[in-house]
Design an enzyme around this catalytic site. Sequence first.
Site, mmCIF file in Angstrom:
data_model
loop_
_atom_site.group_PDB
_atom_site.id
_atom_site.type_symbol
_atom_site.label_atom_id
_atom_site.label_comp_id
_atom_site.label_asym_id
_atom_site.label_seq_id
_atom_site.Cartn_x
_atom_site.Cartn_y
_atom_site.Cartn_z
ATOM 1 N N GLY A 1 0.737 -1.200 0.283
ATOM 2 C CA GLY A 1 -0.013 -0.003 -0.018
ATOM 3 C C GLY A 1 0.775 1.149 -0.167
ATOM 4 O O GLY A 1 0.533 2.578 -0.529
ATOM 5 N N GLU B 1 2.503 -8.113 -1.754
ATOM 6 C CA GLU B 1 1.180 -8.865 -1.556
ATOM 7 C C GLU B 1 1.324 -10.406 -1.907
ATOM 8 O O GLU B 1 0.288 -11.043 -1.040
ATOM 9 C CB GLU B 1 -0.035 -8.177 -2.081
#
Length: 689
Positions: free
Chosen positions: A102, A125
């Site tokens: 993020g 991720e």
Amino acid sequence: MSNIVSVANENGVAVVTIDNPPVNALSFHVRKPLYEALAALRDDPAAKAIVIACAGRTFVAGADITEFGKPLQQPELRAIIAFLETIAKPTVAAIHGTALGGGLELALGCHFRVADSGAKLGLPEVKLGLLPGGGGTVRLPRLVGAAKALSMIVSGVPVSAGEAKAAGFVDTVFEGDLIAQAIRFADEMVARGGPFVPVRDRNDRLAGTDLAAFGAQAAELARKARGLEAPLACAEAMRNAITLPFDLALAAERQLFLKLVSGDQSRAQRHLFFAEREAAKIPGKDLRKRQIARVGIIGAGTMGGGIAMALANGGLPVTLLETSEEALRRGLATIEKNYAVSVSRGSLSEDARQKRLGLFKGSTDYADLAGCDLIIEAVFEDMAVKKEVFGRLDAIARSGAILATNTSYLDVNEIAASTSRPQDVLGMHFFSPANVMKLLEIVRAEKTAPEVLATVADLARRIGKVAVVVGVCHGFVGNRMLAARGAENEALLLEGATPSQVDKAFTNFGWPMGPFQMGDLAGLDIGWRNRKARGQTAVIADTLCEQGHFGQKTGRGWYRYEAGSREPVADLEVEALIRTKAEELEIARREIGADEIIERTLYPLVNEGARILEEGIAARASDIDVVWVNGYGFPIGKGGPMFWAGLEGAGRIVERLEFWHGQTGRAIFEPAPALRRFAETGAWEVAGG
């Protein structure tokens, strides 16, 4: 604003600083004031440009993982990025430390990205069983092209600031005061004038993408995924980025993310993420770690040489001891050869190779170990030999030096008792090849000092190992459970299975290889030697070893291997031997399915883990999962044996163990009390303390 997000105006450039230690994770209490700050600045005439930066040791290192799978509080990251893209004045992300997940997606929402030369950037991720959920699969390829973005996102491996600039998603790399230079950069962009095009509208790098080449790249990644869902979802999202309009691709990315985050694989991988961090914690506040500046290794064979390389790779000087000059030369030559192979493959530079080789000092004199802060014994797996070594170390090692044994099975308490300083003794069970395998079982003996455990756990982090503290028993956690997993292997063969059928059940489950192929790789003589030392037999494996069939190194074991090949080929003579032994033992053979193979191998594995918890050999069920994923290849998408027991259904495991216990009477099938409690409560307990 708030104490987490602050704004300072530097001659017309608004610097928005996030301060959320330790890694500036984008939790709700960061997102809310960040959004408010950007909303206030968008139309503020006093701010001609905006720089987003972070306090502390890193830029935003990711989202708050603890929020995954829970109702998301607004504003979410995607809304912040979308808002950023509505700002007409230049926006600049000033990146130091790491911009991951993020954090990088937030930076991709800015018009420009500048980075400190030591920064690392990536979208990892996939390692949590996810894909980037904040637009990473749609924005990154618009800056670096589809092929580069796919390799970055599916691997999850961060790149350096220099690599990021070369790829096209960092505009400038700076040395020195990053914030001051980011402000100057923003001033230059203001002077240059707009319009400033958001990343979402930059389509040049995607135009003309060769979909056939992309498809071939994605297919190869799918082949390597071995049943993991996230890499395939990443490839699908990337294809959407190429073929769909931006907003449709972004919406599709979100749907893929939500599907993954609610699935068992991501739950398993997130469990492992936290489990690794928990396993590294040593109880006790303010433990003073001992300094480790030089390490001694006794034994320059396969294991000792690998351990020495692991330490040198972490920048530690190593004194490597052998009993003769010839053995020492042979060991050092192997180390040089291994580093040369790394250079030839491009994974190591020649300069780095020379630096690492310069850290080695060879010796045949125990006195040369006197100045070492840590001495690791890696000699033959024999108690008498190891006790002799530790007796000699006791005489020459300096006061406060840590003495470690690399034993795989033996009683570390007995080894420690051969010294006058048992508080300084522990086990360091590396896995072969030690310079490659991540796991390190740190074996806590009865009198090992807490600061010794803490020191070695810290050292493990320095050399890139995943450390788990375990107690003393035969085989500790990993090898003790391995024995339980393999206890039925020969019985399965005698009753009707073939080695390839058993191995296929394992690879279909997600293991990199089955137990018989693994045995051939490791060498059947190792298990044979261990069985003889314990007065045990294995009717088929012992016969193969008596014939000199030790596996890959001899060209024959459970399988045949053609000259120069490691590809296993079913051996009809082995299958004939199995049938002959079954006849001699009057065992009626029958068809055995994959479900039975799993029940008789992996259910006892879980059951032994439950016994280990009861005895306090492992502190947590999650520690066992870390051992098995990092040391033995348990599929990461299943989270380790103890986590998988919950997915499989502990009640079913108990029921089937009781069935097989009734069929065979063997102790490995008697359900442990901790397993029964888990079936009742859904939570692992530690009855042994």
